[in-house]
Design an enzyme around this catalytic site. Structure first.
Site, mmCIF file in Angstrom:
data_model
loop_
_atom_site.group_PDB
_atom_site.id
_atom_site.type_symbol
_atom_site.label_atom_id
_atom_site.label_comp_id
_atom_site.label_asym_id
_atom_site.label_seq_id
_atom_site.Cartn_x
_atom_site.Cartn_y
_atom_site.Cartn_z
ATOM 1 N N HIS A 121 0.839 -1.046 0.008
ATOM 2 C CA HIS A 121 0.114 0.099 -0.053
ATOM 3 C C HIS A 121 0.883 1.250 -0.076
ATOM 4 C CE1 HIS A 121 -3.066 2.829 1.291
ATOM 5 N NE2 HIS A 121 -4.019 1.986 1.835
ATOM 6 N N GLU A 136 -0.976 1.070 -5.154
ATOM 7 C CA GLU A 136 -0.883 -0.143 -4.507
ATOM 8 C C GLU A 136 -0.753 -1.320 -5.432
ATOM 9 O OE1 GLU A 136 -4.075 -0.099 -1.455
ATOM 10 O OE2 GLU A 136 -4.098 1.971 -1.700
HETATM 11 C C1 BG6 Z 1 -6.981 1.772 0.323
HETATM 12 C C2 BG6 Z 1 -8.534 1.221 0.377
HETATM 13 O O1 BG6 Z 1 -6.199 0.973 -0.136
HETATM 14 O O2 BG6 Z 1 -6.761 1.933 1.740
HETATM 15 C C3 BG6 Z 1 -9.352 2.350 1.090
HETATM 16 O O3 BG6 Z 1 -8.866 1.245 -0.969
HETATM 17 C C4 BG6 Z 1 -8.984 2.494 2.306
HETATM 18 O O4 BG6 Z 1 -10.748 1.972 0.890
HETATM 19 C C5 BG6 Z 1 -7.334 3.011 2.352
HETATM 20 O O5 BG6 Z 1 -9.921 3.680 2.876
HETATM 21 C C6 BG6 Z 1 -7.033 3.289 3.722
HETATM 22 O O6 BG6 Z 1 -7.415 2.165 4.640
HETATM 23 P P1 BG6 Z 1 -6.705 2.199 6.208
HETATM 24 O O7 BG6 Z 1 -7.422 1.033 6.793
HETATM 25 O O8 BG6 Z 1 -5.306 2.460 6.253
HETATM 26 O O9 BG6 Z 1 -7.560 3.478 6.553
#
Ligand code: BG6
Length: 303
Positions: free
Chosen positions: A170, A274
């Protein structure tokens, strides 16, 4: 009678790599070589910073991120595994799986002949993971730091039955102004739009531009992505192997404000690309097998 101290973890210390504590006193590995500097937290095997020499920081990191054991760090490269987003059947489980909040073990440090350094961290099943995901596994996250950045997540199945998981590296990129950025490489690709009730659409031929909250899972794509940033005057190129989905995310103003660990004014300065295997592209690993997801990131300054 003296008691022997607990054995030190099996790590080799090499020039340019030090064991340190990062924000919040969390254990981390700091890299500082003639080629680049970087910081990796053992919590989550989380790469928080990477700056090739002569460039600005490439990764975005929230100024209001928490740094607490068991909590995700906001920014850098969280490892989402073994599910992506909320758990489909058990919404009480942590979003994006438990890898990003688990304590990983530093497994190896290696100096490569060309000056890059390679850091490997490992995670295996334990009682806590089994309560959330009932499988034996070994996960190895390897980060190679130099003028380019290479990251890989290898997952092995030492058990006797197959298992299936989702995953994403991510990656939060720092950008000058997201509304002026464009992503090339996704033209004609089908995406699941999480902002529009999971509707499936096909990306047009123009590069992807950001004009509002963006949360898209592009499926069946192994293509490289190029992030053009006219403000920071640089192009970031992401190439990948063992990944058939690409997620693009920017929460925009209201959602950023609603997240405690996301600085309210930070969203124009970031864009996530990502490299993933999610939804119908989840990975199944047979007993004795393994899967490797690999990503390579390079930065080119504009003339
Ligand atoms: C992204 C998702 O990869 O991560 C989103 O597609 C999400 O939907 C974002 O809001 C952040 O996620 P988190 O759990 O780190 O707040």
């Amino acid at each position: 009678m003296s008691t022997d101290p607990a054995p030190a973890p099996a790590t080799s210390v090499i020039p340019g790599v030090t064991l340190t504590t990062g924000a919040g006193g969390l254990p981390a590995v700091a890299i500082d070589t003639p080629l680049a500097s970087a910081l990796i937290y053992l919590s989550g095997a989380h790469l928080a910073r990477w700056r090739p020499r002569g460039h600005d920081e490439v990764l975005w990191l929230s100024t209001t991120s928490q740094y607490l054991p068991g909590k995700p760090i906001r920014g850098g490269v969280p490892l989402c595994w073994p599910w992506f987003g909320g758990h489909a059947q058990r919404p009480e489980l942590p979003a994006h799986g438990f890898a990003r909040t688990s304590a990983w073990t530093l497994a190896a440090t290696e100096a490569l002949p060309d000056g890059r350094v390679r850091i490997s961290l490992s995670l295996a099943n334990d009682a806590d993971s089994s309560r959330m995901w009932p499988h034996a596994f070994i996960a190895i996250s390897t980060v190679t730091i130099g003028e380019t950045l290479e990251m890989e997540l290898v997952v092995r199945n030492p058990g006797t039955t197959p298992f299936t998981y989702e995953e994403a590296l991510h990656t939060y990129f720092a950008v000058g102004e997201v509304r002026r950025c464009a992503i090339h490489g996704l033209a004609g690709t089908t995406y699941i739009d999480k902002v529009r009730a999971l509707q499936r659409s096909v990306e047009g031929q123009a590069p992807l531009a950001f004009s509002g909250e963006t949360d898209r899972v592009y499926v069946d794509t192994t293509a490289a992505c190029r992030l053009e940033d006219p403000v920071l005057k640089r192009t970031i190129t992401v190439t990948k192997e063992g990944s058939k989905a690409t997620v693009v995310w920017n929460p925009w103003a209201a959602k950023a404000k609603a997240m405690k660990d996301f600085d309210d004014e930070g969203w124009p300065g970031m864009a996530c690309i990502e490299s993933a295997n999610v939804a119908e592209l989840a990975i199944t690993v047979p007993p004795g097998g393994e899967h490797r997801l690999g990503v390579r990131i390079s930065v080119q300054r504009h003339p």
